[in-house]
Design an enzyme around this catalytic site. Structure first.
Site, mmCIF file in Angstrom:
data_model
loop_
_atom_site.group_PDB
_atom_site.id
_atom_site.type_symbol
_atom_site.label_atom_id
_atom_site.label_comp_id
_atom_site.label_asym_id
_atom_site.label_seq_id
_atom_site.Cartn_x
_atom_site.Cartn_y
_atom_site.Cartn_z
ATOM 1 N N GLU A 41 41.178 69.513 56.618
ATOM 2 C CA GLU A 41 39.752 69.814 56.563
ATOM 3 C C GLU A 41 39.516 71.261 56.148
ATOM 4 O OE1 GLU A 41 38.222 68.284 60.273
ATOM 5 O OE2 GLU A 41 38.501 66.229 59.624
ATOM 6 N N HIS A 99 32.501 52.594 66.550
ATOM 7 C CA HIS A 99 33.192 53.886 66.487
ATOM 8 C C HIS A 99 34.267 53.957 67.557
ATOM 9 C CE1 HIS A 99 33.465 58.424 67.149
ATOM 10 N NE2 HIS A 99 34.007 58.174 65.988
ATOM 11 N N GLU A 148 36.657 56.869 68.711
ATOM 12 C CA GLU A 148 37.307 58.187 68.725
ATOM 13 C C GLU A 148 38.533 58.034 69.614
ATOM 14 O OE1 GLU A 148 37.115 61.358 67.189
ATOM 15 O OE2 GLU A 148 38.997 61.261 68.309
ATOM 16 N N GLU A 207 40.495 61.818 60.088
ATOM 17 C CA GLU A 207 41.611 62.662 60.532
ATOM 18 C C GLU A 207 42.966 61.968 60.423
ATOM 19 O OE1 GLU A 207 39.022 62.337 63.110
ATOM 20 O OE2 GLU A 207 37.880 63.921 62.139
ATOM 21 N N GLU A 216 38.500 59.785 55.941
ATOM 22 C CA GLU A 216 37.940 61.117 55.755
ATOM 23 C C GLU A 216 39.077 61.949 55.143
ATOM 24 O OE1 GLU A 216 35.501 64.265 58.414
ATOM 25 O OE2 GLU A 216 37.448 63.620 59.134
ATOM 26 N N GLU A 266 30.539 67.020 57.409
ATOM 27 C CA GLU A 266 30.362 67.575 58.757
ATOM 28 C C GLU A 266 30.533 69.101 58.766
ATOM 29 O OE1 GLU A 266 33.256 65.577 61.205
ATOM 30 O OE2 GLU A 266 34.942 66.636 60.333
HETATM 31 C C1 NOJ Z 1 35.358 63.957 63.625
HETATM 32 C C2 NOJ Z 1 34.824 63.015 62.618
HETATM 33 O O1 NOJ Z 1 35.098 63.440 61.320
HETATM 34 C C3 NOJ Z 1 33.340 62.881 62.864
HETATM 35 O O2 NOJ Z 1 32.767 62.077 61.855
HETATM 36 C C4 NOJ Z 1 33.121 62.303 64.230
HETATM 37 O O3 NOJ Z 1 31.751 62.241 64.469
HETATM 38 C C5 NOJ Z 1 33.768 63.178 65.292
HETATM 39 N N1 NOJ Z 1 35.131 63.417 64.950
HETATM 40 C C6 NOJ Z 1 33.702 62.571 66.669
HETATM 41 O O4 NOJ Z 1 34.514 61.444 66.756
HETATM 42 CA CA CA Z 2 36.751 65.133 60.639
#
Ligand code: NOJ
Ligand code: CA
Length: 704
Positions: free
Chosen positions: A172, A414, A416, A485, A503, A509
């Site tokens: 990134e 989603h 995470e 990521e 991504e 972001e």
């Molecule tokens: C990083 C991701 O790129 C983003 O899109 C996401 O909202 C956050 N992590 C939280 O999971």
């Molecule tokens: Ca990210």
């Protein structure tokens, strides 16, 4: 499908040293020469139109010390030449059909001392070279551990490079443009942001690496089909301008655990005198295996909005509560903790997004922060925070699903993972089943923070195997995956087209985390997108982030014209309109382009391109005769000149042009645009002003 396969097998006994193996691309533009040095070191050398573009470069692999390395002492024992020509159909892509045409040279090398065999397979396409190592089944090479891959890419001079640091954990970054000889000096300054500054060398860069020679040749180095191997970075010897492969280590410092029979990923060099050819290259996809999913009818490109940007900017929160992590207080029933007033993923608010999506013709809505654990996660390295099954009390999974369905909208899940790959694998079947049970057919996953198990890196072999496992397991549940990521893509979406996004680069972001360089998107198509589509999440109309969150003074470093152009230049079957509905409501005339632009294409044309400076791309809609053009411009304002000769001869069209106003500027006047309409044909020439950090978008609709 046409398919030609011609094979010539030559068995060679005791051919040594000096003699070289030479072969050419189908159109004769590329020539490659393989030679074995006197000490049996394999090398290759590459020419474009008889000009050397890769100097003689060594091939080989260093093994852990209990084993003799596979770097020299070889003799050539077998040579196979093939030609191949096939056109294959994409499930989605920049084109509906892709030609895969190459000449192949496969050389079997035997190491004198150990009797071990390796095959180096070269493929020359009309756009470049791919090669890989193959390890056939054999008695003397069964299970082996890599200390390093020793593939060289010897440059012919001090080229200009567009590079990001060879970090093991993040991509990134903003790109730095510099001479190769300047990388070391600029390196530490380029390592910024939330990167984990692991022990990478001061001249190590990531692929896909875009280069330009002094005499105007564009070179692109990357890899294809990165499966069950560790991700390759490039270390530069900046006195000789020789790059050497540098694989991502595992927690013990090893670079790979291999068991024959097996193969390495392809190492790729795309090259041309015209930068547009780099964007048009399909070599990376062609070097991947054909689609392994039999029924692909459930895989569909998606245009979506999401409960997302408001959290990224800090206007809202993922967490349900601001209290000391509920679970740390021994409270497992979230209904008993005090909710904050900023939790965005609540049923009422999600329904507003569903209404907005339905009103404007989007396919889907993404919701982040729907599940328990967020307040327990931030800042910790705990591998058991999320179970991917437990919604917060204010997120009504069933009610939202029913509402979305009644409006013809799909919900995007989603996950995470908090970088906890092992935890995610433990829960994966249940998590995917939960999605199926609740009508979700796509997941955005993410790997923020250090990888848990600690010590592993985002790009080491076992973690790459995790990402692959999630993609393949998703096929069983007919789920499309968009992983953030995760490792940068290498064309695997050809084999597993349910991988509809990644991504794996600096996405939008970062415009809310302090901003990105204004020319960032003139580089991504030359670098990150070489391996596959990016979930870049464009479409930001409000550039002043303080208007959303007074504590965030970030500025989005582009114009609105540029944001619109991104829907065409940043190819992805998954496109987001990332900004908040209230911002789109302020600029409904510009928003019209985002509503109109398709996510499925028949063909693509690259009209103008210079890495770091500008890109103009035209694409034809898969479901109509309409065309869409996009431009992204770098720091210098310029006039983009294009001819619409891709339109069908004799047909009439109406173009709607969304362009930067003459006083637009990414910094001082980013929202200044003008929209105009004009009749066009395939002889129309357009000259369009593009601001600094600007761009434009055009929709071209056939008229009777
Ligand atoms: C990083 C991701 O790129 C983003 O899109 C996401 O909202 C956050 N992590 C939280 O999971
Ligand atoms: Ca990210």
């Amino acid at each position: 499908m046409k398919k030609y396969f011609v094979s010539v097998v030559l068995v060679l006994f005791s051919i040594t040293g000096s003699m070289g193996q030479e072969f050419q691309s189908p159109n004769g533009n590329f020539k490659m020469i393989f030679t074995l040095e006197k000490d049996g070191t394999p090398t290759y050398q590459l020419f474009l139109k008889n000009k050397e573009i890769i100097k003689k470069s060594k091939l080989g692999l260093e093994l852990q010390k209990d084993s003799k390395s596979l770097i020299n002492d070889f003799k050539l024992v077998n040579e196979v030449r093939n030609t191949f020509d096939e056109t294959w159909k994409t499930v989605w892509g920049e084109e509906t059909a892709i030609r895969n045409q190459y000449n192949e040279l496969a050389l079997t090398l035997k190491q004198n001392d150990t009797d071990r065999l390796i095959v180096v397979r070269f493929r020359l396409f009309n756009d470049g070279l791919g090669f890989r190592y193959e390890f056939p089944q054999q008695k003397n090479l069964t299970y082996f551990v890599l200390k390093e891959e020793r593939t060289e890419f010897a440059m012919t001079g001090d080229h200009t490079a567009f590079w990001i640091p060879g970090d093991y954990d993040t991509q990134e970054y903003d790109y730095t443009e510099s001479k190769l000889s300047e990388i070391k000096k600029l390196f530490r300054g380029a390592v910024t942001g939330n990167a984990s500054q692991k022990q990478f060398s001061d001249t190590g860069v990531q692929t896909s690496l875009q280069l330009k020679t002094a005499d105007g040749i564009y070179l692109n180095i990357h890899e294809a089909a990165l499966i069950n191997y560790s991700c390759m970075h490039l270390n530069l010897d900046d006195t000789k301008f020789v790059f050497q492969s540098h694989l991502t280590p595992d927690a013990k410092g090893n670079k790979g655990h291999l068991q024959a029979p097996c193969v390495s990923p392809w190492r790729t060099i795309i090259a041309s005198h015209d930068a547009r050819d780099i964007l048009a290259s399909r070599m990376t996809l062609n070097l991947n295996e054909p689609c392994k999913i039999e029924n692909t009818s459930w895989i569909k490109p998606v245009k979506y909005v999401g409960v997302w940007w408001e959290m990224i900017t800090g206007k809202s929160s993922w967490s349900y509560t601001d209290e000391v992590p509920a679970v740390q207080l021994g409270i497992t029933d979230y209904a008993k903790v005090k909710p904050n007033k900023t939790h965005a993923a609540n049923t009422k608010h999600v329904k507003e997004y569903i209404d907005f999506a339905a009103l404007h013709g989007f396919d889907a809505v993404l919701v982040e922060g729907w599940n328990e654990g967020w307040e327990d996660w931030f800042g910790k390295e705990k591998d058991y925070v999320f179970d991917f099954l437990s919604p917060y009390p204010d997120f009504d999974v069933k009610g939202i699903q029913e509402y979305a369905q009644s409006k013809g909208i799909k919900m995007i899940m989603h996950h995470e993972t908090s970088g906890a790959t092992r935890n995610y694998e433990r829960h994966l079947d249940r998590a995917y089943q939960f999605m199926k049970d609740n009508g979700y057919n796509a997941v955005k996953s993410g790997y923020v923070g250090n990888i848990l198990p600690l010590g592993e890196y985002h790009y080491s072999q076992s973690i790459l195997n995790h990402y692959q496992y999630c993609i393949e397991k998703a096929v069983d549940y007919q789920i499309m995956v968009n992983a953030h990521e995760a490792v940068r893509p290498t064309g695997i979406c050809r084999t597993y087209p349910n991988l509809i996004g990644n991504e794996s680069a600096r996405g939008t972001e970062f415009q809310a985390f302090g901003g990105s360089k204004a020319n960032h998107t003139t580089l991504l198509p030359f670098t990150r997108l070489i391996g596959g589509p990016m979930d870049y999440t464009p479409g930001i109309f409000e550039m002043d982030i303080a208007k959303l969150n007074p504590n965030n003074n970030s500025h989005v470093n582009t114009t609105i014209g540029n944001q619109l152009g991104l829907y065409v230049i940043m190819y992805s079957p998954l496109q987001m309109a990332a900004d908040l509905p209230e911002h789109y409501n302020q600029f409904l005339d510009a928003f019209q382009f985002i509503k109109d632009v398709p996510v499925e294409w028949t063909t693509s044309k690259y009209l103008e391109a210079e890495p770091g400076y500008y890109i103009t791309t035209a694409r034809k809609d898969k479901n109509s005769n309409n065309w869409f053009v996009g431009n992204s411009n770098g720091y210098q304002k310029r006039t983009s000149t294009i001819t619409l000769d891709f339109l069908e001869k004799g047909k009439k069209y109406e173009a709607t042009i969304y362009a930067d106003a003459s006083n637009a500027d990414y910094k001082t006047n980013p929202q200044a645009y003008k929209i105009s309409k004009q009749k066009v044909t395939n002889t129309t020439k357009l000259q369009l002003f593009t601001a600094a950090g600007g761009g434009y978008a055009i929709s071209i609709v056939e008229v009777p």
